[in-house]
Design a protein around this motif. Structure first.
Motif, PDB file in Angstrom:
ATOM      1  N   SER A 208       0.811  -1.210   0.000  1.00 45.70           N
ATOM      2  CA  SER A 208       0.000   0.000   0.000  1.00 45.70           C
ATOM      3  C   SER A 208       0.846   1.262   0.000  1.00 45.70           C
ATOM      4  O   SER A 208       0.328   2.366  -0.139  1.00 45.70           O
TER       5      SER A 208
ATOM      6  N   GLU B  76      -1.945   3.632  -5.960  1.00 44.20           N
ATOM      7  CA  GLU B  76      -2.678   2.714  -6.805  1.00 44.20           C
ATOM      8  C   GLU B  76      -3.003   3.366  -8.143  1.00 44.20           C
ATOM      9  O   GLU B  76      -3.224   4.566  -8.228  1.00 44.20           O
TER      10      GLU B  76
ATOM     11  N   PRO C  47      -8.646   1.824 -12.260  1.00 44.68           N
ATOM     12  CA  PRO C  47      -8.793   0.395 -12.010  1.00 44.68           C
ATOM     13  C   PRO C  47      -8.721  -0.440 -13.286  1.00 44.68           C
ATOM     14  O   PRO C  47      -8.826   0.086 -14.387  1.00 44.68           O
TER      15      PRO C  47
ATOM     16  N   ASP D  84      -9.828  -7.623  -3.261  1.00 45.17           N
ATOM     17  CA  ASP D  84      -9.011  -6.527  -2.734  1.00 45.17           C
ATOM     18  C   ASP D  84      -7.658  -6.611  -3.428  1.00 45.17           C
ATOM     19  O   ASP D  84      -6.899  -7.563  -3.205  1.00 45.17           O
ATOM     20  N   SER D  85      -7.368  -5.638  -4.279  1.00 44.89           N
ATOM     21  CA  SER D  85      -6.168  -5.746  -5.112  1.00 44.89           C
ATOM     22  C   SER D  85      -5.553  -4.386  -5.382  1.00 44.89           C
ATOM     23  O   SER D  85      -6.141  -3.343  -5.129  1.00 44.89           O
ATOM     24  N   ASN D  86      -4.356  -4.422  -5.935  1.00 44.70           N
ATOM     25  CA  ASN D  86      -3.664  -3.226  -6.404  1.00 44.70           C
ATOM     26  C   ASN D  86      -3.053  -3.541  -7.774  1.00 44.70           C
ATOM     27  O   ASN D  86      -2.215  -4.433  -7.867  1.00 44.70           O
ATOM     28  N   PRO D  87      -3.497  -2.834  -8.838  1.00 42.97           N
ATOM     29  CA  PRO D  87      -4.589  -1.862  -8.864  1.00 42.97           C
ATOM     30  C   PRO D  87      -5.933  -2.519  -8.548  1.00 42.97           C
ATOM     31  O   PRO D  87      -6.064  -3.734  -8.595  1.00 42.97           O
ATOM     32  N   LYS D  88      -6.927  -1.703  -8.291  1.00 42.58           N
ATOM     33  CA  LYS D  88      -8.265  -2.223  -8.047  1.00 42.58           C
ATOM     34  C   LYS D  88      -8.842  -2.819  -9.323  1.00 42.58           C
ATOM     35  O   LYS D  88      -8.475  -2.418 -10.426  1.00 42.58           O
TER      36      LYS D  88
ATOM     37  N   ARG E 141     -12.228  -3.091 -11.449  1.00 39.70           N
ATOM     38  CA  ARG E 141     -13.481  -2.345 -11.562  1.00 39.70           C
ATOM     39  C   ARG E 141     -14.685  -3.282 -11.538  1.00 39.70           C
ATOM     40  O   ARG E 141     -14.795  -4.192 -12.354  1.00 39.70           O
ATOM     41  N   THR E 142     -15.584  -3.071 -10.592  1.00 38.67           N
ATOM     42  CA  THR E 142     -16.826  -3.837 -10.578  1.00 38.67           C
ATOM     43  C   THR E 142     -17.740  -3.329 -11.691  1.00 38.67           C
ATOM     44  O   THR E 142     -17.538  -2.251 -12.241  1.00 38.67           O
TER      45      THR E 142
END
Length: 358
Positions: free
Chosen positions: A26, A30, A33, A156-160, A162-163
């Motif tokens: 972290s 980031e 997404p 839960d990720s990096n990068p996020k 997208r839902t």
């Protein structure tokens, strides 16, 4: 300055290195997404579509049409690998019915080879991979005789990742040309990917886009494609002869999203908006040449799209959004051009055509 793609790659490499070194991922900003697609060997039951399993709303859920078999699966594939810190999957309906009694949550670094990450207990599975992944897959166990129900997948990720803000599923019918199944599936997945972007471009207060679209390929169709009533119909002959013309299906998907009901909307503008998104968002390299001598703002399709692009760039970047809202609400009139730009549509047309001569 790094391009978006390079920035994502750079961030992914650094983040993966930090994880390997036992540090805190972290610490890095980031990016993203990243988009994703859903794949499943199971047919969907009615309107309980696949994307409901990853839309950030545990009140919606995916339901398969039949109980899963030994080889069935449900897979979330990321457009690019991301460092996944944690995964949580909840199955079953909101009342708890049809939750998985058994099954496996799997992960893949390349989207092809999968490894077990967790088992389902009381309908849920959780894992903390802590590494870069390309896909996650759910494999139901053998003891469930009911359809597969996936309420929500949380990553839960990096990068996020997208839902799906505008969940949709496009169901194809190639009864007239079974050999076109692979083409139709690819076109449907492409339109699903663009559905969210199209809705963002054409959003308006109170508008709720549909979630289920039918895409049929038929013989005897005199135009490349047409849309209406939640259905896109394409010509078998046209797409056999022009397999690269997926943009025509994007154009029709725009019409599905427009959902105009007023007869006061001019045809040139309705088609111009659809081609504006097609040629200035989806495939700008394919718009082709324009004849300055015959160009008119109401020339329809890509000609009108060019006019809208010119006015949007020079006067109001939200012009198409505003015109769409008016057409959807049934309040469109030519006076809106004057209201948004300070000039009549005829004055804008004259100015645009003069610019084409330069």
């Amino acid at each position: 300055m790094l391009t978006t793609r390079r920035a994502r790659l750079f961030s992914a490499i650094l983040t993966a290195w930090v994880w390997e070194m036992g540090g805190d991922a972290s610490a890095f900003a980031e990016v993203g997404p990243v988009a994703a697609v859903v794949e499943s060997t199971l047919a969907t039951d009615s309107d309980k579509i696949r994307q409901f399993a990853f839309d950030g709303d545990d009140g919606t859920y995916f339901t398969s049409k039949a109980a899963p078999g030994a080889e069935d699966s449900f897979t979330l594939v990321f457009d690019e690998p991301v460092v996944v810190k944690a995964i949580a999957v909840q199955t079953g309906k909101p009342d708890g019915a049809d939750a998985l009694a058994s099954g496996t949550l799997e992960t893949s670094e390349d989207g092809t080879t999968f490894h077990d990450a967790a088992t389902f207990q009381k309908g849920a599975a959780k894992a903390e991979p802590g590494r870069r992944l390309k896909a996650i897959r759910i494999r139901p166990g053998k003891g469930d005789a009911h359809p597969l129900v996936i309420r929500e997948i949380v990553v839960d990720s990096n990068p996020k990742v997208r839902t799906f803000a505008y969940p949709v599923e496009i169901v194809v019918d190639v009864t007239d040309a079974p050999e076109m199944k692979a083409w139709a599936d690819n076109a449907a997945r492409t339109c699903e990917r663009w559905y969210g972007r199209i809705n963002d471009q054409l959003k308006s207060d109170g508008y709720k886009p549909i979630h289920l679209i039918r895409m049929d390929l038929k013989n005897g169709i005199d135009v490349p494609a047409m849309a209406g009533g939640g259905r896109i119909t394409g010509s078998v002959k046209w797409f056999k002869d022009h397999p690269d013309d997926v943009g025509a299906m994007i154009h029709e998907t725009v019409h599905i999203v427009q959902r105009y009901h007023s007869r006061n909307n001019p045809g040139w503008l309705v088609e111009g908006v659809a081609d504006y998104i097609r040629f200035f968002q989806y495939e700008p390299a394919n718009i082709g040449r324009l004849n300055p001598k015959t160009a008119r703002y109401d020339g329809n399709y890509r000609v009108s799209a060019r006019f809208l692009a010119y006015v949007s760039e020079k006067y109001d970047k939200d012009l198409v959004l505003k015109l769409n809202r008016a057409m959807r609400e049934g309040s469109y009139s030519e006076d809106l051009f004057n209201q948004f730009t300070g000039k009549t549509v005829q004055e804008l047309d004259e100015e645009w055509r003069a610019s084409l001569q330069k």
